[in-house]
Design an enzyme around this catalytic site. Structure first.
Site, PDB file in Angstrom:
ATOM      1  N   HIS A   1       0.837  -1.207   0.000  1.00 39.65           N
ATOM      2  CA  HIS A   1       0.000   0.000   0.000  1.00 39.65           C
ATOM      3  C   HIS A   1       0.872   1.256   0.000  1.00 39.65           C
ATOM      4  CE1 HIS A   1      -3.156  -2.566   2.278  1.00 39.65           C
ATOM      5  NE2 HIS A   1      -3.751  -2.215   1.147  1.00 39.65           N
TER       6      HIS A   1
ATOM      7  N   LYS B   1     -18.169  -6.025   6.440  1.00 42.68           N
ATOM      8  CA  LYS B   1     -16.853  -6.643   6.426  1.00 42.68           C
ATOM      9  C   LYS B   1     -16.244  -6.547   7.825  1.00 42.68           C
ATOM     10  CE  LYS B   1     -12.963  -6.374   3.171  1.00 42.68           C
ATOM     11  NZ  LYS B   1     -12.487  -5.631   2.023  1.00 42.68           N
TER      12      LYS B   1
ATOM     13  N   ARG C   1      -1.923  -6.075  -8.423  1.00 40.04           N
ATOM     14  CA  ARG C   1      -0.863  -7.047  -8.154  1.00 40.04           C
ATOM     15  C   ARG C   1      -0.803  -8.116  -9.238  1.00 40.04           C
ATOM     16  NH1 ARG C   1      -3.006  -7.544  -2.227  1.00 40.04           N
ATOM     17  NH2 ARG C   1      -4.772  -6.910  -3.482  1.00 40.04           N
TER      18      ARG C   1
ATOM     19  N   SER D   1      -2.943  -7.621   2.961  1.00 36.60           N
ATOM     20  CA  SER D   1      -3.208  -7.512   4.401  1.00 36.60           C
ATOM     21  C   SER D   1      -3.507  -8.893   4.979  1.00 36.60           C
ATOM     22  CB  SER D   1      -4.396  -6.573   4.649  1.00 36.60           C
ATOM     23  OG  SER D   1      -4.125  -5.296   4.139  1.00 36.60           O
TER      24      SER D   1
HETATM   25  P1  ADP Z   1      -9.864  -3.287  -0.698  1.00 37.19           P
HETATM   26  O1  ADP Z   1     -10.591  -4.013   0.407  1.00 37.19           O
HETATM   27  O2  ADP Z   1     -10.599  -2.095  -1.223  1.00 37.19           O
HETATM   28  O3  ADP Z   1      -9.315  -4.167  -1.793  1.00 37.19           O
HETATM   29  P2  ADP Z   1      -7.142  -3.088   0.293  1.00 37.19           P
HETATM   30  O4  ADP Z   1      -6.706  -2.331   1.499  1.00 37.19           O
HETATM   31  O5  ADP Z   1      -6.987  -4.562   0.325  1.00 37.19           O
HETATM   32  O6  ADP Z   1      -8.625  -2.629   0.052  1.00 37.19           O
HETATM   33  O7  ADP Z   1      -6.376  -2.552  -0.996  1.00 37.19           O
HETATM   34  C1  ADP Z   1      -6.469  -1.208  -1.397  1.00 37.19           C
HETATM   35  C2  ADP Z   1      -5.799  -1.036  -2.745  1.00 37.19           C
HETATM   36  O8  ADP Z   1      -4.393  -1.278  -2.612  1.00 37.19           O
HETATM   37  C3  ADP Z   1      -6.288  -2.026  -3.819  1.00 37.19           C
HETATM   38  O9  ADP Z   1      -6.295  -1.353  -5.064  1.00 37.19           O
HETATM   39  C4  ADP Z   1      -5.249  -3.102  -3.803  1.00 37.19           C
HETATM   40  O10 ADP Z   1      -5.162  -3.765  -5.064  1.00 37.19           O
HETATM   41  C5  ADP Z   1      -3.991  -2.276  -3.521  1.00 37.19           C
HETATM   42  N1  ADP Z   1      -2.965  -3.101  -2.913  1.00 37.19           N
HETATM   43  C6  ADP Z   1      -3.062  -3.906  -1.842  1.00 37.19           C
HETATM   44  N2  ADP Z   1      -1.898  -4.539  -1.597  1.00 37.19           N
HETATM   45  C7  ADP Z   1      -1.027  -4.131  -2.560  1.00 37.19           C
HETATM   46  C8  ADP Z   1       0.340  -4.446  -2.900  1.00 37.19           C
HETATM   47  N3  ADP Z   1       1.027  -5.335  -2.208  1.00 37.19           N
HETATM   48  N4  ADP Z   1       0.899  -3.823  -3.956  1.00 37.19           N
HETATM   49  C9  ADP Z   1       0.193  -2.946  -4.691  1.00 37.19           C
HETATM   50  N5  ADP Z   1      -1.106  -2.625  -4.463  1.00 37.19           N
HETATM   51  C10 ADP Z   1      -1.710  -3.209  -3.413  1.00 37.19           C
END
Ligand code: ADP
Length: 158
Positions: free
Chosen positions: A17, A41, A90, A128
């Protein structure tokens, strides 16, 4: 001033992130990290905890703000006058979900652009949920999350 919104759950924030966020700050004048509250959620960390972690990690990033919404991200973006929503990609598996969100957002408002940044190779496996799983099994994850996140993860394990 070009404002972008980076929405997500951030439960918790990972280096994946953070990398997307840092790169987005080079493209826009201001980036608002938006915690999207989804009552359906169940999250590991409370909204307050996620805000504390995000604020700590971004304290030296002057063009970053942290906020949350229980409404639609697109409505928040319109209210803030944002020009774009930033998301990270990803793997191909992210694409289908992101494409659906992008199409929905386009239906709701076709003036705000979705901007997708490709994950750095080192972060392609970082999510996460993977972080939480690894940590619960006692794996060393200090290279994958900011130190404050590691502290909170270890606290939540006790
Ligand atoms: P959501 O529940 O909306 O998917 P996340 O917190 O899991 O929220 O992810 C938020 C954004 O960050 C999404 O676009 C996700 O693809 C991106 N993201 C999460 N992990 C990574 C990572 N390791 N590298 C790049 N982008 C990521």
């Amino acid at each position: 001033m070009k404002i972008a919104i980076y929405p997500g759950s951030f439960d918790p924030l990972t280096n994946g992130h953070l990398d997307i966020l840092k790169r987005a700050t080079k493209l826009f004048d201001k980036v608002i990290v938006l915690i999207a509250i989804n009552p359906n959620k169940k999250t590991t960390f409370s909204l307050e905890e996620r805000i504390i972690m995000l604020k700590e990690v971004t304290k030296d990033m002057p063009n970053v703000e942290i906020d949350s919404t229980s409404g639609l991200t697109i409505d928040y973006a319109i209210k803030k006058g944002a020009v774009a929503l930033v998301r990270g990609l990803r793997a191909v598996s992210d694409f289908e979900y992101e494409f659906q969100i992008a199409s929905t957002n386009e239906f709701l408002d076709d003036k705000i652009e979705m901007v997708f940044l490709m994950a750095r190779t080192i972060n392609t496996f970082v999510s996460s949920s993977m972080i939480k799983e690894l940590n619960s099994q006692g794996a060393d994850i200090h290279k994958l999350v900011p130190s404050i996140v590691l502290e909170y993860l270890n606290k939540s394990r006790k």
